[in-house]
Design an enzyme around this catalytic site. Structure first.
Site, short mmCIF file in Angstrom:
data_model
loop_
_atom_site.label_atom_id
_atom_site.label_comp_id
_atom_site.label_asym_id
_atom_site.label_seq_id
_atom_site.Cartn_x
_atom_site.Cartn_y
_atom_site.Cartn_z
N THR A 1 -0.11 4.45 0.39
CA THR A 1 -0.50 5.30 1.25
C THR A 1 0.08 4.78 2.87
OG1 THR A 1 -2.56 5.17 0.38
CG2 THR A 1 -2.57 6.43 2.28
N CYS B 1 -1.37 3.74 -6.53
CA CYS B 1 -2.24 2.99 -5.50
C CYS B 1 -2.33 1.55 -5.88
CB CYS B 1 -3.53 3.65 -5.24
SG CYS B 1 -4.88 2.79 -4.15
N CYS C 1 0.88 -1.33 0.06
CA CYS C 1 -0.02 -0.08 0.03
C CYS C 1 0.97 1.33 0.07
CB CYS C 1 -0.86 -0.13 1.30
SG CYS C 1 -1.93 1.51 1.46
N1 DGL Z 1 -4.03 0.40 -1.64
C1 DGL Z 1 -3.77 1.54 -1.03
C2 DGL Z 1 -2.45 2.45 -1.81
O1 DGL Z 1 -1.65 1.63 -2.42
C3 DGL Z 1 -4.47 2.64 -0.49
C4 DGL Z 1 -5.95 2.52 -0.54
C5 DGL Z 1 -6.89 3.33 0.35
O2 DGL Z 1 -7.02 4.52 0.13
O3 DGL Z 1 -7.14 2.72 1.44
O4 DGL Z 1 -2.17 3.48 -1.60
#
Ligand code: DGL
Length: 249
Positions: free
Chosen positions: A74, A180, A72
């Protein structure tokens, strides 16, 4: 039983990394945690994201994982530094693949599609300072919700993508960064909206880094059957079948 690798995301997006990790490291066992009850992370503050990440990581540590993959962008931006400072095991994170996309710059723009939280954190500002020439950050509002609800390649997915990208696609675009892990599952719908524009993601770089770190620390499992276990903090009846479907996507 040999020690597994812990891998997690706010939701199902990290399954795209899990899928690539299982292909590259077929002898490893992976424990995947989707924090679906708390997704999206991308609309939370860095402190809120860190609190969510700590809970998931505690679960994984109880299962004696030998390495952690933050699947992820984020969560990496918010929590990787803290995890690396406090844990003894290897922590592999990810960031929007602006560096490889930069090589595709050819007089147009590079759209960097990521969550609002990722784009507003300092880590991304540092990346922009290095590779930001021609780059335009674009908040992927609504896209994570779309994937979490299973809309990957239908009219709802296209509408969500159009709402985010239409204002930008009138200008010549050399590449779109999928910053993301959820967005990788929108690839087919995205290809219809932005035909011919290269889509760049950081998955392969991340799983290669995982292999490198495991090798370096003598933790790589070179033979025997591997596999994965899927967990969710959300509604298991919805999310576990969706994860299985995405593993095959
Ligand atoms: N899958 C996540 C990323 O790569 C974030 C998704 C979310 O906002 O929860 O940033």
């Amino acid at each position: 039983m040999f020690r597994p690798i812990g891998i997690f995301d706010s939701g199902v997006g990290g399954v795209s990394v899990l899928r690539d990790a299982m292909a590259l490291l077929p002898h490893e066992r992976f424990l995947f945690y989707g924090d679906n009850a708390n997704a999206p992370y991308g609309l939370k503050s860095p402190e809120e994201i860190r609190a969510c990440v700590r809970r998931v990581v505690d679960e994984l540590l109880q299962r004696d994982v030998k390495a952690l993959v933050i699947a992820c962008n984020t969560a990496t931006a918010a929590a990787a530094k803290e995890l690396r400072e406090t844990l003894a095991l290897p922590v592999i994170g990810m960031e929007p693949a602006l560096k490889p996309a930069h090589a595709l710059l050819h007089g147009g723009q590079i759209l960097v599609l990521a969550t609002p939280a990722t784009l507003h954190m300092e880590k991304f500002q540092r990346l922009m300072a290095l590779y930001g020439e021609g780059a335009v950050p674009v908040e992927g509002r609504g896209l994570v919700e779309c994937v979490e609800s299973g809309h990957l390649d239908d009219a709802a997915a296209e509408a969500a993508l159009r709402a985010v990208l239409a204002p930008h696609l009138a200008r010549p675009t050399d590449a779109i960064v999928l910053g993301c892990t959820h967005y990788l599952f929108l690839r087919r719908a995205l290809e219809r909206i932005a035909p011919g524009i290269p889509l760049v993601d950081g998955n392969l770089g991340t799983v290669r880094q995982l292999r490198h770190v495991l090798e370096e620390r003598g933790l790589l499992r070179a033979a025997g059957a591997g596999g994965c276990e899927l967990h969710t903090t959300g509604d298991a009846e919805h999310f576990l079948p969706l994860m299985q479907r995405l593993l095959r996507a």
